[in-house]
Design an enzyme around this catalytic site. Sequence first.
Site, PDB file in Angstrom:
ATOM      1  N   GLY A  29     -34.727  19.726 -36.670  1.00 30.17           N
ATOM      2  CA  GLY A  29     -33.345  19.590 -35.849  1.00 30.17           C
ATOM      3  C   GLY A  29     -33.831  20.699 -34.691  1.00 30.17           C
ATOM      4  O   GLY A  29     -34.919  21.168 -34.475  1.00 30.17           O
ATOM      5  N   ASN A  30     -32.833  20.963 -33.806  1.00 28.89           N
ATOM      6  CA  ASN A  30     -33.078  21.630 -32.712  1.00 28.89           C
ATOM      7  C   ASN A  30     -31.862  22.371 -32.248  1.00 28.89           C
ATOM      8  O   ASN A  30     -30.760  22.218 -32.867  1.00 28.89           O
ATOM      9  CB  ASN A  30     -33.567  20.639 -31.299  1.00 28.89           C
ATOM     10  CG  ASN A  30     -32.404  19.727 -31.006  1.00 28.89           C
ATOM     11  OD1 ASN A  30     -31.448  19.882 -30.534  1.00 28.89           O
ATOM     12  ND2 ASN A  30     -32.697  18.415 -31.328  1.00 28.89           N
ATOM     13  N   ARG A  31     -31.846  23.175 -31.229  1.00 29.96           N
ATOM     14  CA  ARG A  31     -30.974  24.455 -30.812  1.00 29.96           C
ATOM     15  C   ARG A  31     -29.743  23.630 -30.017  1.00 29.96           C
ATOM     16  O   ARG A  31     -29.031  24.341 -29.348  1.00 29.96           O
ATOM     17  CB  ARG A  31     -31.453  25.453 -30.411  1.00 29.96           C
ATOM     18  CG  ARG A  31     -32.227  26.205 -31.348  1.00 29.96           C
ATOM     19  CD  ARG A  31     -32.761  27.446 -30.924  1.00 29.96           C
ATOM     20  NE  ARG A  31     -33.957  28.026 -31.704  1.00 29.96           N
ATOM     21  CZ  ARG A  31     -33.770  28.670 -32.893  1.00 29.96           C
ATOM     22  NH1 ARG A  31     -32.518  28.718 -33.588  1.00 29.96           N
ATOM     23  NH2 ARG A  31     -34.639  29.060 -33.561  1.00 29.96           N
ATOM     24  N   SER A  32     -29.873  22.443 -29.723  1.00 30.00           N
ATOM     25  CA  SER A  32     -28.649  22.058 -28.693  1.00 30.00           C
ATOM     26  C   SER A  32     -27.559  22.366 -29.074  1.00 30.00           C
ATOM     27  O   SER A  32     -27.111  22.023 -30.468  1.00 30.00           O
ATOM     28  CB  SER A  32     -29.106  20.473 -28.257  1.00 30.00           C
ATOM     29  OG  SER A  32     -27.958  20.075 -27.545  1.00 30.00           O
ATOM     30  N   ALA A  96     -30.483  16.297 -27.130  1.00 34.23           N
ATOM     31  CA  ALA A  96     -31.655  16.515 -27.149  1.00 34.23           C
ATOM     32  C   ALA A  96     -32.179  15.674 -28.428  1.00 34.23           C
ATOM     33  O   ALA A  96     -31.582  15.807 -29.409  1.00 34.23           O
ATOM     34  CB  ALA A  96     -31.660  18.003 -27.556  1.00 34.23           C
TER      35      ALA A  96
END
Length: 225
Positions: A29-32, A96
Amino acid sequence: GLHADLAGRRVVVSAGGTREALDPVRFLGNRSSGLQGYALAATAVARGARVTLVSANVALPAPAGADVRPVTSALELREAVLGAAAEADAVVMAAAVADFRPDTVAAGKIKKTGAGPAPITLVENPDILAEISGKRARPGQIVAGFAAETDNVLENGRDKLRRKGCDLLVVNQVGDGRAFGTADNQAVVLGADGSATEIPYGPKEGLADRVWDLVAERLGAGAGA
Ligand code: C5P
């Protein structure tokens, strides 16, 4: 955005960050946070638009008046955005989206074997922004994307705008704790017409309103559906 200049318009906003499954319990995943996309949806509603918000893994209350479509992965986000885009005057891709996903999703939880970790093989996700920009489901449809750059912000932004084929690219400078998960944001919005509009540091709602200004200018005089 004190006037209903998006009245009768249908817009699609994607928000949040995709999760690409490795097994039933793990993902890449990502930090958006989804804050910018949710601000875009809320401001579009305030300006009279009918808003579809394709929301990937966001822990925020749904903006009143928006039609929220929850998704998890990039492929799900693609389906939802393409479906809604067919009817839309404008599409703003604030999510994102993972560039890559694991090539296989294990049916069961991946176990430690004693033989060390197994490598993860990635495959490329489709570029949804480029796809929508190339297709243009409706004549005159305006497509905007976001780009987070750490260096050579303008140069890289121009390159990305060309590659994606969108009308507007909102370029954020990231790194040093900027943009991700914070309430404030700063950007330069590059236009396919060669324009560059600086948006000073401030709340994400302010940036959202400036983005809709630029979209509205490009939508032309025709009434919405
Ligand atoms: O290429 P990059 O990920 O920097 O581009 C960011 C922009 O492209 C964002 O608007 C994002 O929503 C969109 N994007 C996409 N599909 C992908 C990757 C990014 O639509 N697979």
